[in-house]
Scaffold this motif. Structure first.
Motif, PDB file in Angstrom:
ATOM      1  N   VAL A  50       0.701  -1.228  -0.078  1.00  0.00           N
ATOM      2  CA  VAL A  50      -0.100   0.128  -0.048  1.00  0.00           C
ATOM      3  C   VAL A  50       0.987   1.376  -0.041  1.00  0.00           C
ATOM      4  CG1 VAL A  50      -1.704   1.235   1.223  1.00  0.00           C
ATOM      5  CG2 VAL A  50      -2.024  -1.121   1.118  1.00  0.00           C
ATOM      6  N   SER A  51       1.911   1.424   1.008  1.00  0.00           N
ATOM      7  CA  SER A  51       2.783   2.350   1.097  1.00  0.00           C
ATOM      8  C   SER A  51       3.840   2.238   1.776  1.00  0.00           C
ATOM      9  CB  SER A  51       1.877   3.634   1.669  1.00  0.00           C
ATOM     10  OG  SER A  51       2.507   4.766   1.775  1.00  0.00           O
ATOM     11  N   CYS A  52       4.935   2.980   1.843  1.00  0.00           N
ATOM     12  CA  CYS A  52       6.219   2.896   2.450  1.00  0.00           C
ATOM     13  C   CYS A  52       6.617   4.319   2.590  1.00  0.00           C
ATOM     14  CB  CYS A  52       7.120   2.183   1.500  1.00  0.00           C
ATOM     15  SG  CYS A  52       8.709   1.564   2.760  1.00  0.00           S
ATOM     16  N   ILE A  53       7.357   4.348   4.036  1.00  0.00           N
ATOM     17  CA  ILE A  53       7.753   5.530   4.518  1.00  0.00           C
ATOM     18  C   ILE A  53       9.301   5.298   5.163  1.00  0.00           C
ATOM     19  CG2 ILE A  53       6.783   5.502   6.793  1.00  0.00           C
ATOM     20  CD1 ILE A  53       6.572   8.644   6.476  1.00  0.00           C
ATOM     21  N   LEU A  58      12.502  12.036   3.769  1.00  0.00           N
ATOM     22  CA  LEU A  58      11.167  12.369   3.034  1.00  0.00           C
ATOM     23  C   LEU A  58      10.599  11.466   2.099  1.00  0.00           C
ATOM     24  CD1 LEU A  58      11.492  16.139   3.027  1.00  0.00           C
ATOM     25  CD2 LEU A  58      10.565  14.769   4.795  1.00  0.00           C
ATOM     26  N   ASP A  59      11.353  10.179   2.043  1.00  0.00           N
ATOM     27  CA  ASP A  59      11.294   9.002   1.097  1.00  0.00           C
ATOM     28  C   ASP A  59       9.545   8.613   1.328  1.00  0.00           C
ATOM     29  OD1 ASP A  59      12.287   6.011   0.161  1.00  0.00           O
ATOM     30  OD2 ASP A  59      11.787   7.717  -1.172  1.00  0.00           O
ATOM     31  N   THR A  60       8.753   8.589   0.522  1.00  0.00           N
ATOM     32  CA  THR A  60       7.440   8.037   0.836  1.00  0.00           C
ATOM     33  C   THR A  60       6.973   7.470  -0.580  1.00  0.00           C
ATOM     34  OG1 THR A  60       6.153   9.974   0.386  1.00  0.00           O
ATOM     35  CG2 THR A  60       6.594   9.412   2.619  1.00  0.00           C
ATOM     36  N   PRO A 109      12.277   2.767  -4.874  1.00  0.00           N
ATOM     37  CA  PRO A 109      11.251   2.322  -5.835  1.00  0.00           C
ATOM     38  C   PRO A 109      10.703   0.744  -5.685  1.00  0.00           C
ATOM     39  CG  PRO A 109      13.385   2.390  -6.876  1.00  0.00           C
ATOM     40  CD  PRO A 109      13.666   2.927  -5.607  1.00  0.00           C
ATOM     41  N   ARG A 110      11.380  -0.081  -5.116  1.00  0.00           N
ATOM     42  CA  ARG A 110      10.887  -1.293  -5.212  1.00  0.00           C
ATOM     43  C   ARG A 110      10.649  -1.931  -3.669  1.00  0.00           C
ATOM     44  NH1 ARG A 110       9.405  -4.029  -9.709  1.00  0.00           N
ATOM     45  NH2 ARG A 110      10.012  -5.997  -8.512  1.00  0.00           N
ATOM     46  N   TRP A 111      10.081  -0.853  -2.904  1.00  0.00           N
ATOM     47  CA  TRP A 111       9.957  -0.829  -1.590  1.00  0.00           C
ATOM     48  C   TRP A 111       8.692  -2.180  -1.205  1.00  0.00           C
ATOM     49  CZ3 TRP A 111       4.506  -0.797  -0.419  1.00  0.00           C
ATOM     50  CH2 TRP A 111       3.663   0.007  -1.356  1.00  0.00           C
ATOM     51  N   PHE A 112       8.265  -2.449  -2.415  1.00  0.00           N
ATOM     52  CA  PHE A 112       7.050  -3.602  -1.886  1.00  0.00           C
ATOM     53  C   PHE A 112       7.746  -5.023  -2.009  1.00  0.00           C
ATOM     54  CE2 PHE A 112       7.143  -4.115  -6.529  1.00  0.00           C
ATOM     55  CZ  PHE A 112       7.239  -2.608  -7.047  1.00  0.00           C
TER      56      PHE A 112
END
Length: 129
Positions: A50-53, A58-60, A109-112
């Motif tokens: 869904v999202s990452c922080i 400030l990377d989200t 960019p590949r946080w998921f």
């Protein structure tokens, strides 16, 4: 011992809002730039990001399905990450989880795809009239 605890889920009507919390313990969120991710799993579907922080910059990042409606944030002093969910839709119905891998790298960019090792128990969100 690393522990993540989600809260804030519930039943809400379409168009409504909820704020989820992820309380972290066992590590200091401001020690390194960790990634805290939010994921969800709807009945009969695979888990999706869904999202990452990132915890010190400030990377989200957001999944396309929630961009413009969800906002991720954090409060390092209370070791808590948040997911503000507005304009909720029935398709947002799912169990929501927060996770971290304690790798000192921003979300990216590949946080998921990161190897998240630590997961909370989840909080259920139901969007229905």
């Amino acid at each position: 011992q690393v522990q993540l605890v989600e809260s804030g889920g519930g039943l809400v009507q379409p168009g409504g809002s909820l704020r989820l919390s992820c309380s972290a313990s066992g590590f200091a969120m401001d020690m390194y730039n960790y990634a805290i991710g939010w994921f969800r799993q709807a009945p009969g579907k695979e888990r999706e990001g869904v999202s990452c922080i990132s915890t010190t910059d400030l990377d989200t990042h957001y999944a396309d399905a929630v961009k413009g409606r969800f906002t991720i944030s954090r409060d390092n002093t209370s070791s808590t990450a948040y997911l503000q969910m507005n304009s909720l839709k029935p398709e947002d119905t799912a169990i929501y989880y927060c996770a971290t891998d304690l790798i000192p790298l921003l979300c990216g960019p590949r946080w998921f795809d990161r190897p998240y090792d630590y997961w909370g128990q989840g909080t259920e969100v139901t969007v229905s009239s």
